[in-house]
Scaffold this active site. Structure first.
Site, mmCIF file in Angstrom:
data_model
loop_
_atom_site.group_PDB
_atom_site.id
_atom_site.type_symbol
_atom_site.label_atom_id
_atom_site.label_comp_id
_atom_site.label_asym_id
_atom_site.label_seq_id
_atom_site.Cartn_x
_atom_site.Cartn_y
_atom_site.Cartn_z
ATOM 1 N N PHE A 35 0.844 -1.249 0.109
ATOM 2 C CA PHE A 35 0.027 0.155 -0.083
ATOM 3 C C PHE A 35 0.998 1.225 0.034
ATOM 4 O O PHE A 35 1.365 1.745 0.874
ATOM 5 C CB PHE A 35 -1.042 -0.122 1.214
ATOM 6 N N ASP A 47 2.442 4.214 0.429
ATOM 7 C CA ASP A 47 2.211 5.491 1.289
ATOM 8 C C ASP A 47 3.522 6.383 1.648
ATOM 9 O O ASP A 47 4.282 6.635 0.780
ATOM 10 C CB ASP A 47 1.611 5.065 2.836
#
Length: 328
Positions: A225, A227
């Site tokens: 993910f 980020d």
């Protein structure tokens, strides 16, 4: 219009053309070896999700029961995941002295955990919490809420249309809820990261400990993910390297806009480096143990994110890029 590349293909496309962020083979091997040594621990399973999300409501482990209380607990846990992931973006402060903080049950939380604590505390106490981009969080939550109302206000009812298939779940979320469309154009190609859509599916899987309704197929389709914190950990561990120019820009506090080439390279190369780490880890398991590896990229992210939080002092010399947006 040509649809964007999915996150994995986007990561490879970006990494092959990157000018300021580079995937380092030696570091990839190092991280794969580190994870190989953890292969028998809960750190690389769906159960690791709870370690990183201790404030989440716990659904009952009695997956076979249909009692009203148990069903209510499951719905609460899944709706909690949806609410938190819908607002899961941009917690870094403009100034260090303006850190977003929430104290809940005697513990002060910062960053993403601020949101988890605020939502959990609000359920119990009806308190408000100041944090960056409150108007945007209200907007995306309202947008998501409208979609859920079409399905009885239940995230479970909404997402069940995808049939517990990770890819179809991500596609459904991105199609129906615009704030989850984490896309950009890079080198003339439409790409995607789908950070929040992917983590929403992974959190569903994690909070249910991959059992019952959480027994999702095709989890290996998900990437990490992309980020702020995990790229920092990947640089620290040697799997990524930033150019001197990028390091200087980040150390000078330069903000990178969403879609900036350098921001895209950081996120895309993070995705691709974790894919290579996963492939290398599975090769080690096959060669040394003669077994099939079941670790996916989501689980590797579940490990690296708290690792970065736990080792933040050791990696303080590596700047985190800052991009103010609703996507992460």
């Amino acid at each position: 219009m040509e649809p964007p590349l999915f996150p994995r293909e986007s990561g490879q496309f970006i990494a092959e053309r990157s000018r300021d962020v580079f995937v380092e083979e030696e570091g990839v091997q190092k991280v794969a070896e580190m994870l190989y040594n953890l292969r028998h621990s809960d750190d690389l399973t769906a159960s690791a999700w709870k370690k990183a999300n201790p404030l989440a409501p716990a659904p009952t482990s009695d997956q076979g029961s249909l009692s009203e209380a148990i069903q209510r607990n499951r719905l609460l846990a899944l709706n909690w995941v949806f609410v938190v992931d819908t607002m899961n973006f941009s917690f870094w402060p403009d100034e260090e002295t303006q850190q977003c903080e929430v104290t809940y049950r005697g513990t002060t939380h910062t960053g993403y955990m601020t949101l988890c604590a605020a939502v959990t505390r609000a359920i119990e106490e009806d308190n408000e919490t100041p944090m960056p981009m409150l108007q945007e969080r209200h907007q995306v939550l309202t947008e998501g809420g409208r979609v859920l109302l079409e399905h009885g206000g239940s995230f479970r009812s909404f997402i069940s249309r995808a049939g517990n298939d990770a890819r179809k779940m991500v596609e459904l979320v991105v199609e129906k809820i615009p704030s989850y469309r984490d896309e950009a154009t890079h080198e003339g190609k439409r790409i995607s990261f789908y950070k929040r859509a992917q983590i929403l599916v992974a959190d569903f899987w994690g909070v249910m400990e991959a059992r019952g309704e959480g027994d999702i197929i095709d989890m290996d389709w998900l990437t990490m993910f992309a980020d702020y914190r995990v790229p920092q950990a990947l640089v620290y561990l040697g799997a990524l390297r930033y150019s001197d120019a990028l390091m200087q820009a980040l150390n000078n506090g330069e903000l990178l806009s969403s879609g900036d080439r350098r921001e895209v390279e950081i996120r895309g190369c993070s995705i691709w480096s974790v894919e290579l780490i996963k492939d290398r880890l599975c090769k080690l398991v096959q060669e040394r143990d003669g077994q099939t590896c079941t670790v996916n990229s989501a689980v590797i992210d579940f490990y690296l994110w708290p690792y970065a939080k736990q080792h933040h002092k050791e990696m303080a010399h590596i700047p985190i890029h800052h991009t103010r947006c609703i996507y992460y």
